[in-house]
Design an enzyme around this catalytic site. Sequence first.
Site, PDB file in Angstrom:
ATOM      1  CB  VAL A 407      -0.937   0.026   1.223  1.00 34.10           C
ATOM      2  CG1 VAL A 407      -1.838   1.258   1.178  1.00 34.10           C
ATOM      3  CG2 VAL A 407      -1.779  -1.240   1.282  1.00 34.10           C
ATOM      4  CG  ASP A 512      -9.445  -9.342   8.205  1.00 35.26           C
ATOM      5  OD1 ASP A 512      -9.264  -9.727   9.379  1.00 35.26           O
ATOM      6  OD2 ASP A 512      -8.519  -9.067   7.425  1.00 35.26           O
TER       7      ASP A 512
END
Length: 651
Positions: A407, A512
Amino acid sequence: MESKSILEELLLKKSQQKKKMSPNNYKERLFVLTKTSLSYYEYDKMKRGSRKGSIEIKKIRCVEKVNLEEQTPVERQYPFQIVYKDGLLYVYASNEESRCQWLKALQKEIRGNPHLLIKYHSGFFVDGKFLCCQQSCKAAPGCTLWEAYADLHIAISDEKHRAPTFPERLLKIPRAVPVLKMDASSSGAILPQYDSYSKKSCGSQPTSNIRYIPREDCPDWWQVRKLKSEEDIACSNQLERNIASHSTSKMSWGFPESSSSEEEENLHAYDWFAGNISRSQSEQLLRQKGKEGAFMVRNSSQMGMYTVSLFSKAVNDKKGTVKHYHVHTNAENKLYLAENYCFDSIPKLIHYHQHNSAGMITRLRHPVSTKANKVPVSVALGSGIWELKREEITLLKELGNGQFGVVQLGQWKGQYDVAVKMIKEGAMSEDEFFQEAQTMMKLSHPKLVKFYGVCSKKYPIYIVTEYITNGCLLNYLKSHGKGLESCQLLEMCYDVCEGMAFLESHQFIHRDLAARNCLVDSDLSVKVSDFGMTRYVLDDQYVSSVGTKFPVKWSAPEVFHYFKYSSKSDVWAFGILMWEVFSLGKQPYDLYDNSEVVVKVSQGHRLYRPQLASDTIYQIMYSCWHELPEKRPTFQQLLSAIEPLREQDKP
């Protein structure tokens, strides 16, 4: 010639204490109401004596009951107040019938008076402050809506002055509104017609006969419907919305009634304006800044009011002090922090106090901004996947590693900060990728990370999302946790719960949820992120394929035994997240490995109460860990349980 008397009665009057040293006493006076004045006289031996005071009827702004003080004597059980231009008078009737008679007569005479109060003080002014709201200025604006106002206030109702249902400035469309074609029409409320410029007609003749319809699935976007043919989507962010209603006047939003629309300042343009940030969040941001005179302006929890939050640090004071000052409105509709310094607008008031403390703990020296260089809503997605140009995205630095790749912090068009999730070839199938993109595209909520677009024509594939300044919640708790108070931790949990309640209402499962997958924004609000495992299911249950990875320590029993996911398994994970927050980022079940956790949880073992969590907060998180999914609360029920605990945080 003296006006004819409407009502006369011997009443008890409280001294107005116009001078600081005036005694606090009570005297019987003969009150006389006429068309022009309310006067009171000495009264002795059945005879009217000299006049002791008089109030002009045209100067009266409110007449209403007052709540009783504690241990009130019998003769003072029926008080009412008369608020007028120059003061405040408390009067006591002998019984309820008498009080009602005076209220009715006085309110009848003041009907249509200029400057009637929308709000009043329901408590007495005693020992230098109002008992109802603790404000210390006698001229401070009221704290309780005056129900009689609607009947007594004479609105301008002729055609020349009547406000339209949607004022002309409601929809002001710029010449370059980005438009995206729609195939099918959408139902919804139809707004008035206004001239508009579409992207095609920019610079030519305006396109008229346009209808604007708010979209239920995406509140930041409105449907633009031509009456005859095609449909476009226009971003509501670029439609200047100024909904006028009888209940929300300019005055109620902190602007003088006399100011024109040109004079009304757009507070969002100023770095010091933080909008709906909470009291605890403002304190945390100011303390992080740590500079004498650090300040911000925010919306108060009291409707229509603003609060200035100001940080000061005395010598040898490591933590510093944050003071909160309400912006008040005086009788002339001027705004002030200190009564003697009044202004027409919030920006003018702030500018003055940036150079003068004028009764505050220090002057306003350093504005603390909650704004980030984000992509405006006007250029975000409306419908369909937006394929971004890869060459318009500059990668700046690595932020971390996700499940499917790196990221990066990026800049789009050299102007907007974005987060770029770089998907490695083979990390996930294109079907999975576009499922994630389509899922994220359908989710639009302030507590969810926004999705901007994709670059999918070559590897690595880019998923471009909103950049959240302070990074993941888990790291933030570890680095800043010791400076956070319990109410601030609760606010973080509430933010996550809001985002999850939205997912729940749309039958989305996160799968999640954990502190590592939530992000802390510049205003310290928390947003739910990482929808890589999210699935849309019609029956609110998704059975995972065998062998799929899942986070055991955040998983409900039905997940690690049967691979069954639902909104209720998300609720279990939310309980673990709450535990993470109140333990300041500790690892849950830190003494056990994954296989041991499965055994312990199956045997009924649950996490202990963190030191910073009260019994009530622990009960909320514990309710998320019921063995049976149907016995766990919904996210909406969790919001309702947390909300009362937040009340103490309101200014």
